[in-house]
Structures are given as C-alpha cells and as structure tokens.
Design a protein around this motif. Structure first.
Motif, PDB file in Angstrom:
ATOM      1  N   SER A 137      40.824  66.695  36.337  1.00 12.03           N
ATOM      2  CA  SER A 137      39.493  67.293  36.265  1.00 12.03           C
ATOM      3  C   SER A 137      38.641  66.964  37.486  1.00 12.03           C
ATOM      4  CB  SER A 137      38.765  66.811  34.998  1.00 12.03           C
ATOM      5  OG  SER A 137      38.537  65.408  35.051  1.00 12.03           O
ATOM      6  N   LEU A 138      39.124  66.082  38.371  1.00  9.15           N
ATOM      7  CA  LEU A 138      38.383  65.804  39.598  1.00  9.15           C
ATOM      8  C   LEU A 138      38.285  67.088  40.411  1.00  9.15           C
ATOM      9  CD1 LEU A 138      39.861  62.373  40.777  1.00  9.15           C
ATOM     10  CD2 LEU A 138      37.657  62.782  39.702  1.00  9.15           C
ATOM     11  N   GLN A 139      37.082  67.519  40.660  1.00  9.70           N
ATOM     12  CA  GLN A 139      36.889  68.798  41.327  1.00  9.70           C
ATOM     13  C   GLN A 139      37.236  68.700  42.813  1.00  9.70           C
ATOM     14  OE1 GLN A 139      36.128  71.624  39.621  1.00  9.70           O
ATOM     15  NE2 GLN A 139      36.388  70.278  37.854  1.00  9.70           N
ATOM     16  N   PRO A 140      37.845  69.757  43.363  1.00  6.61           N
ATOM     17  CA  PRO A 140      38.201  69.739  44.787  1.00  6.61           C
ATOM     18  C   PRO A 140      37.004  69.880  45.708  1.00  6.61           C
ATOM     19  CG  PRO A 140      38.739  71.864  43.819  1.00  6.61           C
ATOM     20  CD  PRO A 140      38.305  70.982  42.688  1.00  6.61           C
ATOM     21  N   MET A 141      35.839  70.151  45.133  1.00  7.13           N
ATOM     22  CA  MET A 141      34.613  70.244  45.910  1.00  7.13           C
ATOM     23  C   MET A 141      33.586  69.301  45.296  1.00  7.13           C
ATOM     24  SD  MET A 141      35.499  72.529  48.135  1.00  7.13           S
ATOM     25  CE  MET A 141      33.957  73.063  48.876  1.00  7.13           C
ATOM     26  N   GLY A 142      32.614  68.874  46.087  1.00  6.64           N
ATOM     27  CA  GLY A 142      31.554  68.036  45.556  1.00  6.64           C
ATOM     28  C   GLY A 142      31.868  66.554  45.667  1.00  6.64           C
ATOM     29  N   LYS A 143      31.193  65.739  44.840  1.00  2.00           N
ATOM     30  CA  LYS A 143      31.248  64.287  44.991  1.00  2.00           C
ATOM     31  C   LYS A 143      32.581  63.677  44.574  1.00  2.00           C
ATOM     32  CE  LYS A 143      28.942  63.585  40.521  1.00  2.00           C
ATOM     33  NZ  LYS A 143      27.758  62.986  39.850  1.00  2.00           N
ATOM     34  N   THR A 144      33.383  64.395  43.776  1.00  2.00           N
ATOM     35  CA  THR A 144      34.669  63.836  43.361  1.00  2.00           C
ATOM     36  C   THR A 144      35.823  64.265  44.271  1.00  2.00           C
ATOM     37  OG1 THR A 144      35.087  65.679  41.854  1.00  2.00           O
ATOM     38  CG2 THR A 144      33.963  63.739  40.945  1.00  2.00           C
ATOM     39  N   ALA A 145      35.540  65.128  45.252  1.00  2.00           N
ATOM     40  CA  ALA A 145      36.605  65.624  46.125  1.00  2.00           C
ATOM     41  C   ALA A 145      37.253  64.491  46.911  1.00  2.00           C
ATOM     42  CB  ALA A 145      36.048  66.690  47.074  1.00  2.00           C
ATOM     43  N   ARG A 146      36.423  63.581  47.433  1.00  2.00           N
ATOM     44  CA  ARG A 146      36.958  62.462  48.219  1.00  2.00           C
ATOM     45  C   ARG A 146      37.837  61.569  47.363  1.00  2.00           C
ATOM     46  NH1 ARG A 146      35.591  57.333  48.760  1.00  2.00           N
ATOM     47  NH2 ARG A 146      33.750  57.630  47.452  1.00  2.00           N
ATOM     48  N   LEU A 147      37.457  61.368  46.094  1.00  3.27           N
ATOM     49  CA  LEU A 147      38.249  60.522  45.206  1.00  3.27           C
ATOM     50  C   LEU A 147      39.627  61.125  44.977  1.00  3.27           C
ATOM     51  CD1 LEU A 147      35.673  59.437  42.465  1.00  3.27           C
ATOM     52  CD2 LEU A 147      36.497  58.126  44.413  1.00  3.27           C
ATOM     53  N   ARG A 148      39.666  62.421  44.837  1.00  4.46           N
ATOM     54  CA  ARG A 148      40.948  63.106  44.604  1.00  4.46           C
ATOM     55  C   ARG A 148      41.883  62.907  45.796  1.00  4.46           C
ATOM     56  NH1 ARG A 148      42.002  67.933  41.215  1.00  4.46           N
ATOM     57  NH2 ARG A 148      44.050  68.675  41.775  1.00  4.46           N
ATOM     58  N   THR A 149      41.373  63.143  47.002  1.00  2.00           N
ATOM     59  CA  THR A 149      42.178  62.972  48.208  1.00  2.00           C
ATOM     60  C   THR A 149      42.594  61.525  48.386  1.00  2.00           C
ATOM     61  OG1 THR A 149      41.008  64.813  49.265  1.00  2.00           O
ATOM     62  CG2 THR A 149      42.231  63.333  50.708  1.00  2.00           C
ATOM     63  N   SER A 150      41.660  60.602  48.118  1.00  2.00           N
ATOM     64  CA  SER A 150      41.936  59.173  48.258  1.00  2.00           C
ATOM     65  C   SER A 150      43.046  58.731  47.313  1.00  2.00           C
ATOM     66  CB  SER A 150      40.659  58.365  47.995  1.00  2.00           C
ATOM     67  OG  SER A 150      40.916  56.985  47.975  1.00  2.00           O
ATOM     68  N   LEU A 151      43.032  59.224  46.080  1.00  2.00           N
ATOM     69  CA  LEU A 151      44.054  58.839  45.108  1.00  2.00           C
ATOM     70  C   LEU A 151      45.441  59.267  45.577  1.00  2.00           C
ATOM     71  CD1 LEU A 151      44.947  57.746  42.358  1.00  2.00           C
ATOM     72  CD2 LEU A 151      44.442  59.996  41.388  1.00  2.00           C
ATOM     73  N   PHE A 152      45.570  60.502  46.055  1.00  2.00           N
ATOM     74  CA  PHE A 152      46.874  60.977  46.509  1.00  2.00           C
ATOM     75  C   PHE A 152      47.335  60.233  47.752  1.00  2.00           C
ATOM     76  CE2 PHE A 152      46.263  64.360  43.547  1.00  2.00           C
ATOM     77  CZ  PHE A 152      47.542  64.769  43.224  1.00  2.00           C
ATOM     78  N   SER A 153      46.407  59.889  48.634  1.00  2.19           N
ATOM     79  CA  SER A 153      46.763  59.110  49.814  1.00  2.19           C
ATOM     80  C   SER A 153      47.292  57.741  49.423  1.00  2.19           C
ATOM     81  CB  SER A 153      45.546  58.970  50.730  1.00  2.19           C
ATOM     82  OG  SER A 153      45.855  58.181  51.858  1.00  2.19           O
ATOM     83  N   THR A 154      46.628  57.104  48.463  1.00  2.00           N
ATOM     84  CA  THR A 154      47.034  55.771  48.031  1.00  2.00           C
ATOM     85  C   THR A 154      48.393  55.789  47.359  1.00  2.00           C
ATOM     86  OG1 THR A 154      44.739  55.040  47.761  1.00  2.00           O
ATOM     87  CG2 THR A 154      46.420  53.831  46.534  1.00  2.00           C
ATOM     88  N   LEU A 155      48.615  56.735  46.454  1.00  2.00           N
ATOM     89  CA  LEU A 155      49.892  56.800  45.741  1.00  2.00           C
ATOM     90  C   LEU A 155      51.041  57.140  46.694  1.00  2.00           C
ATOM     91  CD1 LEU A 155      48.820  58.565  42.423  1.00  2.00           C
ATOM     92  CD2 LEU A 155      49.226  56.136  42.826  1.00  2.00           C
ATOM     93  N   ALA A 156      50.785  58.022  47.663  1.00  2.00           N
ATOM     94  CA  ALA A 156      51.823  58.346  48.644  1.00  2.00           C
ATOM     95  C   ALA A 156      52.132  57.136  49.514  1.00  2.00           C
ATOM     96  CB  ALA A 156      51.373  59.524  49.505  1.00  2.00           C
ATOM     97  N   ARG A 157      51.099  56.382  49.866  1.00  2.00           N
ATOM     98  CA  ARG A 157      51.320  55.172  50.670  1.00  2.00           C
ATOM     99  C   ARG A 157      52.131  54.153  49.876  1.00  2.00           C
ATOM    100  NH1 ARG A 157      46.566  54.541  51.907  1.00  2.00           N
ATOM    101  NH2 ARG A 157      46.634  55.458  53.978  1.00  2.00           N
ATOM    102  N   LEU A 158      51.846  54.034  48.595  1.00  2.00           N
ATOM    103  CA  LEU A 158      52.611  53.133  47.742  1.00  2.00           C
ATOM    104  C   LEU A 158      54.075  53.556  47.695  1.00  2.00           C
ATOM    105  CD1 LEU A 158      52.735  50.835  45.619  1.00  2.00           C
ATOM    106  CD2 LEU A 158      52.090  52.535  43.898  1.00  2.00           C
ATOM    107  N   LEU A 159      54.313  54.849  47.558  1.00  2.00           N
ATOM    108  CA  LEU A 159      55.683  55.352  47.480  1.00  2.00           C
ATOM    109  C   LEU A 159      56.401  55.256  48.814  1.00  2.00           C
ATOM    110  CD1 LEU A 159      55.108  58.442  45.182  1.00  2.00           C
ATOM    111  CD2 LEU A 159      56.335  56.346  44.621  1.00  2.00           C
TER     112      LEU A 159
END
Length: 221
Positions: A137-159
């Motif tokens: 539900s994190l929207q790709p626009m607005g204040k939650t957009a950065r959180l969405r990108t950050s989460l995928f960056s972190t999980l990819a870095r972990l993997l």
C-alpha cells in the motif's frame, strides 16, 4: 536487559493494537521509536564488523534473565520487531516505519550481520514484505515513495550477500510477472489511453527496480 523486557511488553501492546484497541496509541508509538533507537545503538556497539565493545558479559546477563543466548537471537528479535511494526502500524506512522527500515538498512549494510540474517528463519518473512498488503500500500508518489524505494534497495543489498543468488531470483519473481502483465496491457490498450491504475502500477514498479538497481551498484553487493 530491561530494554529487552520493555520490547517484550510492547509486543503484547501491539497485539491489542492489532485487535483494534487504540488506548494509549501515542505513548506506544513513542515507546516504539525508543525501542528502535536502542536496537540501533545495540547493533552499532555489539554486532558486526565495526563493533566497539565485547558483548560476552552482556550476553550472559541476557541469557540468564531473558533466555537470549547469542547475537543470532538478538538479530531475530530485531527482525521480528521490524516485521511486527510494519504489520501493526503500516503507513499510519510514516516516521516509525522509516525508523524501522533504517534499522534494517544498517543490518543489511554490515557484512557480518547481513550474512547472519540470511541464516535466520524470519528472513523469509522479511523478504516477502514487499508483497504484504501493508507494504504494497506504500504509494509510489508522495511521502511514502522514498520508503518503498529504500525497502527494495535494502532487501536487494541483503540478498547480495547470498551465495548463488537463488533468493534474489525468487525475490524478483513477482516483478517479472508484473512486467509481463503490464506489457500485455499496454499493447492491448488504445493508444494514449492508459488508466490511472496502470500508471500507478508502472510507477511503483519503476521505483522498486530503482531500489534494486541502486543496491546492485554498491561495491559490496
């Protein structure tokens, strides 16, 4: 040890919150932020390649009082906190979600803690976070957009610390399917007539892949 006892208390309160009890929600949110700050300081001080203090004596105390025998058990507590916060709070507290994701990012950045995380049972729940409704539900626009990108960056870095890359393939599987679905939709849609839902899906997909790509560009990944 008392800080970990407080974290156990917060888990009980979160169960009530998930059941619909909103009493003391602002106080609980402040406790949540304090708990995450403590876990972040603990990680920085005792866990990983840059640990500054020996933790042998502390772990003896934690095992005696709380049954927490080693750093893997502490990492499990950290991961479970992140999972529970994202499930219980979702986007109702963007600041709290941001703090939880920052802790996860710190763990993924450190080689020692990242390798340890990949061996823990809760890691599969961690990697399935993007498909959960409270994260999707994190929207790709607005204040939650950065959180969405950050989460995928972190999980990819972990993997990136996973030998063989099988988990990364599994992690990116839903995106491959979404690419195919969107491609079929765009081809069949009348020229210039793509609805807002499809536009939002495309934007979300690009933000997710931006996070993955940024992790892949890191030297340690």
């Amino acid at each position: 040890a008392r800080a970990f006892q407080l974290i156990q208390w917060m888990e009980v309160r979160e169960q009530a919150l998930a059941a619909g009890c909103r009493d003391g929600i602002q106080v609980l949110e402040r406790f949540e932020k304090a708990g995450l700050m403590f876990l972040s300081l603990y990680r920085r001080t005792y866990i990983g390649d840059q640990a500054t203090v020996s933790s042998n004596h502390l772990l003896q105390i934690l095992e005696t009082r709380l049954g927490v025998p080693d750093h893997n058990a502490v990492l499990t507590i950290m991961v479970n906190r992140i999972l529970l916060i994202t499930k219980t709070w979702g986007t109702s507290s963007v600041d709290l979600l941001d703090q939880a994701f920052n802790l996860l990012s710190d763990l993924a950045h450190n080689y020692g803690s990242a390798r340890a995380l990949l061996k823990l049972e809760p890691v599969n729940q961690l990697l399935s976070l993007p498909q959960q409704p409270h994260i999707a539900s994190l929207q790709p626009m607005g204040k939650t957009a950065r959180l969405r990108t950050s989460l995928f960056s972190t999980l990819a870095r972990l993997l990136g610390h996973d030998d063989g890359g099988a988990k990364l393939e599994t992690f990116l599987g839903p995106h491959r399917s979404l690419f195919e679905q969107l491609g079929q939709f765009v081809q069949s849609a009348p020229q210039g007539q793509i609805d807002s839902h499809a536009t939002s899906s495309i934007t979300a997909l690009m933000r997710d892949l931006r996070g993955v790509a940024s992790a892949c560009l890191q030297r340690r990944t």
